[in-house]
Design a protein around this motif. Sequence first.
Motif, short mmCIF file in Angstrom:
data_model
loop_
_atom_site.label_atom_id
_atom_site.label_comp_id
_atom_site.label_asym_id
_atom_site.label_seq_id
_atom_site.Cartn_x
_atom_site.Cartn_y
_atom_site.Cartn_z
N LEU A 86 2.60 1.71 3.72
CA LEU A 86 3.26 2.25 4.91
C LEU A 86 3.06 3.76 5.02
CD1 LEU A 86 6.62 0.23 4.80
CD2 LEU A 86 4.84 0.07 6.56
N VAL A 87 3.18 4.46 3.90
CA VAL A 87 2.96 5.91 3.92
C VAL A 87 1.50 6.23 4.19
CG1 VAL A 87 3.07 8.03 2.53
CG2 VAL A 87 4.92 6.34 2.38
N TRP A 88 0.60 5.40 3.70
CA TRP A 88 -0.83 5.59 3.98
C TRP A 88 -1.11 5.47 5.49
CZ3 TRP A 88 -5.16 2.53 0.92
CH2 TRP A 88 -6.39 3.17 1.12
N VAL A 89 -0.49 4.47 6.12
CA VAL A 89 -0.64 4.30 7.58
C VAL A 89 -0.09 5.53 8.30
CG1 VAL A 89 0.14 2.98 9.58
CG2 VAL A 89 -0.63 1.78 7.51
N LEU A 90 1.10 5.97 7.89
CA LEU A 90 1.70 7.16 8.51
C LEU A 90 0.80 8.38 8.31
CD1 LEU A 90 4.13 8.53 9.88
CD2 LEU A 90 5.13 8.82 7.60
N SER A 91 0.22 8.51 7.11
CA SER A 91 -0.66 9.64 6.82
C SER A 91 -1.89 9.64 7.73
CB SER A 91 -1.11 9.59 5.35
OG SER A 91 -0.01 9.59 4.47
N ILE A 92 -2.39 8.46 8.03
CA ILE A 92 -3.55 8.35 8.92
C ILE A 92 -3.21 8.87 10.31
CG2 ILE A 92 -5.13 6.73 10.05
CD1 ILE A 92 -4.87 4.97 7.50
N PHE A 93 -2.03 8.47 10.82
CA PHE A 93 -1.62 8.91 12.15
C PHE A 93 -1.35 10.41 12.18
CE2 PHE A 93 -0.36 4.34 12.72
CZ PHE A 93 -1.27 4.08 13.75
N ILE A 94 -0.76 10.93 11.10
CA ILE A 94 -0.49 12.37 11.04
C ILE A 94 -1.81 13.14 11.02
CG2 ILE A 94 0.40 14.21 9.54
CD1 ILE A 94 2.64 12.31 8.74
N TYR A 95 -2.76 12.64 10.25
CA TYR A 95 -4.09 13.28 10.19
C TYR A 95 -4.79 13.19 11.55
CZ TYR A 95 -9.10 13.65 9.24
OH TYR A 95 -10.42 13.99 9.30
N THR A 96 -4.73 12.04 12.18
CA THR A 96 -5.37 11.85 13.49
C THR A 96 -4.76 12.76 14.54
OG1 THR A 96 -5.78 9.52 12.93
CG2 THR A 96 -5.98 10.14 15.25
N GLY A 97 -3.46 13.01 14.40
CA GLY A 97 -2.78 13.90 15.35
C GLY A 97 -3.02 15.37 15.07
N GLY A 98 -3.77 15.68 14.02
CA GLY A 98 -4.10 17.07 13.72
C GLY A 98 -3.00 17.84 13.00
N LEU A 99 -2.01 17.11 12.44
CA LEU A 99 -0.89 17.79 11.79
C LEU A 99 -1.15 18.09 10.32
CD1 LEU A 99 2.08 15.74 13.34
CD2 LEU A 99 1.14 17.95 14.08
N GLN A 100 -2.15 17.43 9.73
CA GLN A 100 -2.54 17.69 8.35
C GLN A 100 -4.05 17.66 8.24
OE1 GLN A 100 -0.92 18.51 5.55
NE2 GLN A 100 1.07 18.58 6.56
N PRO A 101 -4.63 18.47 7.33
CA PRO A 101 -6.10 18.53 7.25
C PRO A 101 -6.71 17.30 6.59
CG PRO A 101 -5.10 19.95 5.59
CD PRO A 101 -3.99 19.47 6.46
N THR A 102 -5.94 16.55 5.80
CA THR A 102 -6.47 15.35 5.13
C THR A 102 -5.41 14.25 5.14
OG1 THR A 102 -5.70 15.96 2.91
CG2 THR A 102 -7.88 16.78 3.59
#
Length: 273
Positions: A86-102
């Motif tokens: 679940l956190v991996w999925v959230l991390s993908i969306f955060i990255y896609t939204g440009g909020l984190q570099p990786t």
Amino acid sequence: MVLPEGFVLPPWYLLVPLLAVLGGVVALLWALDPPVTDRTVLALTPWMMFGATLHVLHRFGAYPDSIEVLFATPTVYLITATGAGLVWVLSIFIYTGGLQPTIERVLGTVGTGFFVVFTMFAILQSLESGTFEPFWSVIAVVAAGIATAIAWLVLGLWFTDVAAVTATTGVLVIFGHALDAVSTAIGYDVLNAGEEVPLSALILNAGSALPTAEFIGAGWLFVVVKVALVMGILGLFREFVEDAPRQARLLLAFIAAVGFGPGIHNVILFAVA
């Protein structure tokens, strides 16, 4: 007896929803198709350690009776995998939204946070009861690091292509299983702990039957066998990593978790029990 002692599944009304959620998370990750690199496996490592901590707390009766079976083996690792997914999925969306570099930054940071918080909870409980003693835990980690360094040196000198291809993932696989082996050996030889896994107990018993057992204990054979085994597995994975790096590294992450889980469990248990 094939299954480890303490292996228990929860009732169907808890297991079925858990498997359904885990299946949904896996399907979503499959659809998102994130990259899987050495950094990804490294970011998943704290989650492997977190699952072990949850199981240690289960041994201390930290959970309500209605859900405590969920934190026994093997269900605790299903719960951990669901949380990590679940956190991996959230991390993908955060990255896609440009909020984190990786993607890995969020995944690894959240896993580390959970591991630290729950481990500190176990340590605080141990301090209150006066049972906290980290000496053998530190020895286990240091000895596992030395065993990993020796194994990686052997791979680097004689099987350079294996070390080059598996890279950081290979190091994590070796260290996870070295930690499990060394901590098991310490528990068996020094702390008079029993071994719950039948195959491991068989190797330890074989070590006890050797003439060297009187001088250096029986656990050394278990360490050598387990480290040699994972080195052989890495050798078999070389072409797989080259041809299908994403699938291969995910499978190697699972293999690493099989070592990290019991290893970290032993290390924390030594310190707090």
